[in-house]
Design a protein around this motif. Structure first.
Motif, mmCIF file in Angstrom:
data_model
loop_
_atom_site.group_PDB
_atom_site.id
_atom_site.type_symbol
_atom_site.label_atom_id
_atom_site.label_comp_id
_atom_site.label_asym_id
_atom_site.label_seq_id
_atom_site.Cartn_x
_atom_site.Cartn_y
_atom_site.Cartn_z
ATOM 1 N N GLY A 107 60.348 43.707 14.432
ATOM 2 C CA GLY A 107 61.656 44.345 14.586
ATOM 3 C C GLY A 107 62.406 43.831 15.800
ATOM 4 N N TRP A 108 61.703 43.704 16.929
ATOM 5 C CA TRP A 108 62.339 43.189 18.149
ATOM 6 C C TRP A 108 62.789 41.740 17.963
ATOM 7 N N LEU A 109 61.932 40.937 17.354
ATOM 8 C CA LEU A 109 62.269 39.533 17.137
ATOM 9 C C LEU A 109 63.513 39.407 16.258
ATOM 10 N N LEU A 110 63.548 40.182 15.195
ATOM 11 C CA LEU A 110 64.707 40.148 14.292
ATOM 12 C C LEU A 110 65.963 40.664 14.988
ATOM 13 N N GLN A 111 65.810 41.677 15.826
ATOM 14 C CA GLN A 111 66.954 42.205 16.579
ATOM 15 C C GLN A 111 67.521 41.138 17.508
ATOM 16 N N LEU A 112 66.644 40.402 18.169
ATOM 17 C CA LEU A 112 67.095 39.334 19.067
ATOM 18 C C LEU A 112 67.887 38.269 18.319
ATOM 19 N N ARG A 113 67.535 38.063 17.057
ATOM 20 C CA ARG A 113 68.244 37.072 16.231
ATOM 21 C C ARG A 113 69.426 37.693 15.498
ATOM 22 N N GLU A 114 69.708 38.960 15.832
ATOM 23 C CA GLU A 114 70.830 39.702 15.250
ATOM 24 C C GLU A 114 70.697 39.906 13.748
ATOM 25 N N GLU A 115 69.460 40.005 13.286
ATOM 26 C CA GLU A 115 69.176 40.350 11.892
ATOM 27 C C GLU A 115 68.890 41.848 11.863
ATOM 28 N N ARG A 116 69.954 42.611 12.118
ATOM 29 C CA ARG A 116 69.829 44.039 12.398
ATOM 30 C C ARG A 116 69.313 44.857 11.220
ATOM 31 N N SER A 117 69.748 44.541 10.028
ATOM 32 C CA SER A 117 69.345 45.318 8.867
ATOM 33 C C SER A 117 67.833 45.261 8.671
ATOM 34 N N GLU A 118 67.275 44.070 8.708
ATOM 35 C CA GLU A 118 65.832 43.933 8.537
ATOM 36 C C GLU A 118 65.079 44.484 9.747
ATOM 37 N N ALA A 119 65.634 44.310 10.946
ATOM 38 C CA ALA A 119 65.014 44.863 12.154
ATOM 39 C C ALA A 119 64.917 46.378 12.034
ATOM 40 N N GLU A 120 65.976 47.006 11.570
ATOM 41 C CA GLU A 120 65.972 48.459 11.404
ATOM 42 C C GLU A 120 64.948 48.884 10.358
ATOM 43 N N ARG A 121 64.845 48.124 9.288
ATOM 44 C CA ARG A 121 63.881 48.461 8.227
ATOM 45 C C ARG A 121 62.459 48.491 8.773
ATOM 46 N N TRP A 122 62.090 47.477 9.563
ATOM 47 C CA TRP A 122 60.728 47.423 10.101
ATOM 48 C C TRP A 122 60.492 48.508 11.147
ATOM 49 N N SER A 123 61.469 48.758 11.988
ATOM 50 C CA SER A 123 61.277 49.788 13.011
ATOM 51 C C SER A 123 61.203 51.169 12.368
ATOM 52 N N ARG A 124 61.985 51.404 11.338
ATOM 53 C CA ARG A 124 61.918 52.689 10.635
ATOM 54 C C ARG A 124 60.569 52.857 9.931
ATOM 55 N N GLN A 125 60.074 51.783 9.359
ATOM 56 C CA GLN A 125 58.781 51.852 8.679
ATOM 57 C C GLN A 125 57.681 52.223 9.683
ATOM 58 N N ALA A 126 57.719 51.623 10.857
ATOM 59 C CA ALA A 126 56.740 51.950 11.895
ATOM 60 C C ALA A 126 56.917 53.395 12.358
#
Length: 74
Positions: free
Chosen positions: A30-49
C-alpha cells in the motif's frame, strides 16, 4: 542493480505475500503504491489489511482516502 528494478522486485515480493494474506506485505505494498500515486490500489490493500485487524493500516487507508478526495475536489 538499478533502483527501478529493485522497486519492481520489491513490489512483486510484496504483492505475492499480500495475496497470500501477509498483513505486513499488504501495508508495504500500500505504501509503495501510494508513493507511485496509485491511490486506488493503495487504498484497496490498506483497507484489506485494516479489515483483517491490522490497526496501523487504518491510518494509511484514511490518509489515502483523504488524498483521493482532495484530488477529486481540485
Amino acid at each position: 542493480m538499478n533502483g527501478g528494478r529493485m522497486q519492481e522486485q520489491a513490489e512483486q515480493q510484496y504483492r505475492e505475500a499480500a495475496e497470500g494474506s501477509d498483513l505486513d506485505a499488504m501495508i508495504q505494498l500500500g505504501w509503495l503504491l501510494q508513493l507511485r500515486e496509485e491511490r486506488s490500489e493503495a487504498e484497496r490493500w490498506s483497507r484489506q489489511a485494516a479489515d483483517a485487524g491490522y490497526a496501523h493500516a487504518m491510518g494509511l487507508g484514511e490518509a489515502v482516502e483523504t488524498e483521493v478526495r482532495g484530488q477529486c475536489l481540485s
